[in-house]
Motif scaffolding. Structure first.
Motif, short mmCIF file in Angstrom:
data_model
loop_
_atom_site.label_atom_id
_atom_site.label_comp_id
_atom_site.label_asym_id
_atom_site.label_seq_id
_atom_site.Cartn_x
_atom_site.Cartn_y
_atom_site.Cartn_z
N HIS A 103 54.62 29.85 58.16
CA HIS A 103 53.25 29.90 58.49
C HIS A 103 52.55 28.75 57.77
N LYS A 129 43.85 29.54 53.82
CA LYS A 129 42.51 29.09 54.08
C LYS A 129 41.97 29.01 52.51
N TYR A 138 46.89 34.10 56.21
CA TYR A 138 45.66 33.39 56.62
C TYR A 138 44.79 33.40 55.42
N TYR A 174 49.11 26.37 58.20
CA TYR A 174 47.57 26.52 58.52
C TYR A 174 46.96 25.04 58.71
N ARG A 209 43.43 27.32 62.83
CA ARG A 209 44.47 27.96 63.17
C ARG A 209 45.56 28.21 62.36
N ILE A 210 46.35 29.36 62.26
CA ILE A 210 47.65 29.21 61.68
C ILE A 210 48.66 29.63 62.60
N ASP A 221 49.72 39.02 58.75
CA ASP A 221 49.22 37.65 59.00
C ASP A 221 47.77 37.29 58.51
N ASP A 222 46.75 38.34 58.45
CA ASP A 222 45.55 38.07 57.67
C ASP A 222 45.85 37.75 56.27
#
Length: 498
Positions: free
Chosen positions: A154, A131, A127, A156, A162-163, A123-124
């Motif tokens: 997914h 981002k 993100y 953002y 937040r995602i 998930d990072d």
């Protein structure tokens, strides 16, 4: 492969692009079965350009015209799969950076990244990818993760920071409207003191700057509806429109400003500026402000003035004599006197001999002078010797100075019409067109070419005791659209203009 059909339908029906650009990190010969099915499914309905970013000709493909302003032309579909020699996250970041560089001025198209991943994924990393896309001003971007038959989206939201993740299906909105609630996100603008468009007022008591502005209510309405906060990191009291434009363009180009605070005439923008121009929201008239000159006057012969004076003096002497000699009032009413002097009959005549002598004298004066007065009224003439200055020909033929702002001259007078070309040659540039209004008020010997809004302000400022010294000519010499200006690659344009 039901998800492929669902995705194809969403692209075809919801997005309706003219072309899909399918970007991969592998040669099309190395595409997996799933990727080939996806490619073949889409290409049956929509033209697809397949680009392998590792191939030498990738730069050539991306140099084609549709990528310079791609928002309404193409849809980016990046298909990524982990390989031995590549990292999905790094490859995806490279693609995003490349796509952002293709259109350095105009807003970015929607982009869907499909990541085929056999491991659980991070998930990072998602993100990080999304981002990073926002730092490149790509707002409409979604990751579709395909893993062991399970499909996850997914998304953002930079305003909520937040995602969100959800299973992909027929009801999934892969590009939700993130701008419908910007959560107080700051939108930077520049303000300046340039009545009537923007008028800064410094409130020393509250230690704040207040301002009034034409069309600013549109910006306030946007702020309330979309829930963003208006910020003013730049302000200036500079009055020259060219300097103001340069300052604003500088801020929009380097990203310190996001948009203009009000809609402005398109003629104030230089096509070479690297900024985004919004849709045409309203139209503004550009007019000619001319002096008010009476087109006619009355020519009255001098003898009429003489005879009128004699009539007034005779009437005054008669009234004094009647009172002094105590004539019978019933025969000498004021209206009777006027009727006698104007050679008209009266209902009663005096009976006393001395009153009759006075009566005969008045009748004689009436016959000698006042009949001539009536005859002279035919010599009163209405002389037409003024010029209305309502046409370009009248303005061109006049000896008045013509003033115009430098920003507008190339737009308004860029025509092959002979009259307009002569006006252009005569035109004198004024950085502050308000100075033209003052010259016109003081001398009445100039005309001003400006917007109707500013012309109306000039007239209001010149009005004294209800009498104006200038007006707007009948002919309108230019119409120009009003639009917002935005920073390069602004993600707000489409929503704010809608």
């Amino acid at each position: 492969m039901d998800w492929v059909n669902i995705l194809k339908t969403k692209i075809q029906c919801d997005l309706q692009p003219y072309q899909v650009v399918m970007i991969t990190n592998r040669s099309h010969h190395d595409l997996s079965v799933e990727e080939n099915i996806l490619h073949q499914s889409i290409i049956r309905e929509i033209p697809v350009k397949l680009v392998d970013i590792k191939q030498p000709d990738a730069d050539t493909l991306f140099s084609q015209p549709e990528f310079r302003n791609p928002r309404h032309v193409v849809f980016y579909l990046a298909v990524m799969r982990k390989t031995i020699n590549s990292n999905i996250t790094e490859s995806t970041l490279t693609i995003i950076d490349l796509l952002a560089s293709l259109s350095p001025v105009h807003r970015q198209p929607k982009c869907l990244i499909i990541i085929f991943s056999d491991d659980s994924g991070s998930d990072d990393s998602f993100y990080q990818i999304l981002k990073f896309a926002w730092t490149k001003k790509i707002l409409d971007i979604t990751i579709l993760q395909v893993k062991n038959g399970m499909i996850l989206t997914h998304i953002y939201n930079p305003f909520r920071q937040r995602i969100t993740q959800q299973p992909f299906g027929i009801q999934t909105n892969i590009f939700p409207d993130k701008l419908k609630n910007m959560m107080g996100y700051p939108v930077n603008m520049m303000i300046w003191d340039r009545p009537p468009f923007l008028n800064l007022v410094e409130d020393k008591k509250e230690k704040i700057i207040k301002f009034k502005a034409i069309y600013y209510s549109l910006t306030e309405l946007l702020s309330e509806k979309l829930n963003f906060t208006i910020k003013y990191p730049r302000r200036t009291y500079e009055r020259d429109i060219s300097t103001i434009s340069e300052m604003q363009v500088s801020g929009l180009s380097d990203g310190t400003l996001n948009m203009s605070p009000i809609i402005l005439p398109l003629t104030t923008f230089n096509p070479n500026w690297k900024i985004e121009i919004g849709a045409f929201l309203l139209w503004s008239k550009y007019v000619v402000v001319v002096p008010i000159i009476s087109p006619t006057h009355i020519l009255v012969p001098f003898r009429i003035l003489v005879y009128t004076s004699i009539l007034a003096v005779t009437l005054a002497i008669s009234i004094f004599s009647i009172r002094y000699f105590k004539f019978e009032r019933r025969y000498w009413k004021v209206n009777y006197l006027l009727q006698i002097l104007l050679n008209m009959t009266i209902p009663k005549t005096p009976r006393n001999s001395y009153e009759r002598i006075f009566f005969v004298c008045l009748v004689w004066l009436s016959m000698m002078y006042f009949n001539v007065l009536f005859a002279s009224l035919h010599d009163v003439n209405l002389i037409h010797d003024g010029v209305a200055y309502d046409t370009f020909e009248e303005i061109d033929n006049s000896d008045m100075s013509i003033y115009v702002e430098p920003t507008f001259i190339s737009q308004f007078l860029a025509t092959n019409d002979g009259v307009m070309q002569r006006i252009r040659k005569k035109a004198i540039f004024l950085p502050l067109i308000e100075d033209c209004g003052r010259k016109l008020k003081d001398t009445g010997k100039v005309v001003c070419l400006t917007s109707k809004i500013r012309a109306q302000k000039m007239i209001r400022d010149s009005t004294y005791l209800g009498a104006a010294s200038m007006r707007i000519a009948k002919e309108v010499f230019w119409y120009t659209p009003l639009t917002y200006s935005y920073e390069r690659q602004s993600p707000f344009v489409e929503k704010f203009d809608g």
